[in-house]
Motif scaffolding. Sequence first.
Motif, PDB file in Angstrom:
ATOM      1  N   UNK A   1       0.811  -1.220   0.000  1.00  0.00           N
ATOM      2  CA  UNK A   1       0.000   0.000   0.000  1.00  0.00           C
ATOM      3  C   UNK A   1       0.848   1.275   0.000  1.00  0.00           C
ATOM      4  N   UNK A   2       2.151   1.145  -0.271  1.00  0.00           N
ATOM      5  CA  UNK A   2       2.977   2.330  -0.432  1.00  0.00           C
ATOM      6  C   UNK A   2       3.999   2.614   0.649  1.00  0.00           C
ATOM      7  N   UNK A   3       3.983   1.870   1.748  1.00  0.00           N
ATOM      8  CA  UNK A   3       4.984   2.094   2.798  1.00  0.00           C
ATOM      9  C   UNK A   3       6.332   1.554   2.329  1.00  0.00           C
ATOM     10  N   UNK A   4       7.400   2.121   2.865  1.00  0.00           N
ATOM     11  CA  UNK A   4       8.735   1.598   2.554  1.00  0.00           C
ATOM     12  C   UNK A   4       9.261   0.831   3.760  1.00  0.00           C
ATOM     13  N   UNK A   5       9.952  -0.259   3.475  1.00  0.00           N
ATOM     14  CA  UNK A   5      10.523  -1.086   4.537  1.00  0.00           C
ATOM     15  C   UNK A   5      11.923  -0.577   4.833  1.00  0.00           C
ATOM     16  N   UNK A   6      12.174  -0.216   6.087  1.00  0.00           N
ATOM     17  CA  UNK A   6      13.444   0.397   6.489  1.00  0.00           C
ATOM     18  C   UNK A   6      14.221  -0.516   7.428  1.00  0.00           C
ATOM     19  N   UNK A   7      15.523  -0.575   7.218  1.00  0.00           N
ATOM     20  CA  UNK A   7      16.398  -1.297   8.146  1.00  0.00           C
ATOM     21  C   UNK A   7      16.401  -0.554   9.475  1.00  0.00           C
ATOM     22  N   UNK A   8      16.420  -1.315  10.575  1.00  0.00           N
ATOM     23  CA  UNK A   8      16.418  -0.672  11.893  1.00  0.00           C
ATOM     24  C   UNK A   8      17.560  -1.151  12.773  1.00  0.00           C
ATOM     25  N   UNK A   9      18.187  -2.244  12.394  1.00  0.00           N
ATOM     26  CA  UNK A   9      19.221  -2.844  13.231  1.00  0.00           C
ATOM     27  C   UNK A   9      20.622  -2.630  12.669  1.00  0.00           C
ATOM     28  N   UNK A  10      21.584  -2.523  13.549  1.00  0.00           N
ATOM     29  CA  UNK A  10      22.990  -2.703  13.221  1.00  0.00           C
ATOM     30  C   UNK A  10      23.264  -4.166  13.551  1.00  0.00           C
ATOM     31  N   UNK A  11      23.634  -4.942  12.563  1.00  0.00           N
ATOM     32  CA  UNK A  11      23.744  -6.385  12.741  1.00  0.00           C
ATOM     33  C   UNK A  11      24.709  -6.768  13.868  1.00  0.00           C
ATOM     34  N   UNK A  12      25.822  -6.063  13.981  1.00  0.00           N
ATOM     35  CA  UNK A  12      26.802  -6.384  15.029  1.00  0.00           C
ATOM     36  C   UNK A  12      26.210  -6.147  16.423  1.00  0.00           C
ATOM     37  N   UNK A  13      25.507  -5.030  16.602  1.00  0.00           N
ATOM     38  CA  UNK A  13      24.883  -4.743  17.903  1.00  0.00           C
ATOM     39  C   UNK A  13      23.782  -5.751  18.212  1.00  0.00           C
TER      40      UNK A  13
END
Length: 173
Positions: free
Chosen positions: A99-111
């Motif tokens: 429906x138009x939302x964008x999927x955003x990364x939220x994590x730093x993989x190392x942390x």
Amino acid sequence: MSEQIGKIEKPDTERFKEKRKVYLVPLIYSSEDAPTEYKEKCHLYWQQVGEQLSSLEIKIGGINRVYHEAISLSGEEGMKFVEKLNQNSYELVKGKCDNGASFEAIEDNALFQESLDWERCFLIGFMTEKVTSKVYELYAEATKKRYEFMAKKISETLKDSEAGLLLIRAEHR
């Protein structure tokens, strides 16, 4: 007749429409081998989450950005990981992104991985208070950095008057 001592009124939704907001959804996981009753309750939970979000979107604004705990990639790549991680949250995320939302990364993989490692240490158990205290201190430090990173990512990507959807475990900070 009893005396009314106060009245709590619902806030006017109009005041939230043009503000930046985050809809927080606690993550609930299920698996194929989970008891049938649990799977049914889990399905009901996600159905009700969808209904509540739809209601909020109608009243105060549609979802522009989606954030999912444990995911360090944006867009389609990140959504593929969500699909492997939690089919229920994936269906919700996919619907919002369709429906138009964008999927955003939220994590730093190392942390994220460091926090998980310290969390796993607690599953082992300890003989002494000194070791328990030290491990907890290191765990608390890692999770603090992790949550600060997440907050920074949301702050950087969620624009004024946008709404974000954050899917995260209930014990988040």
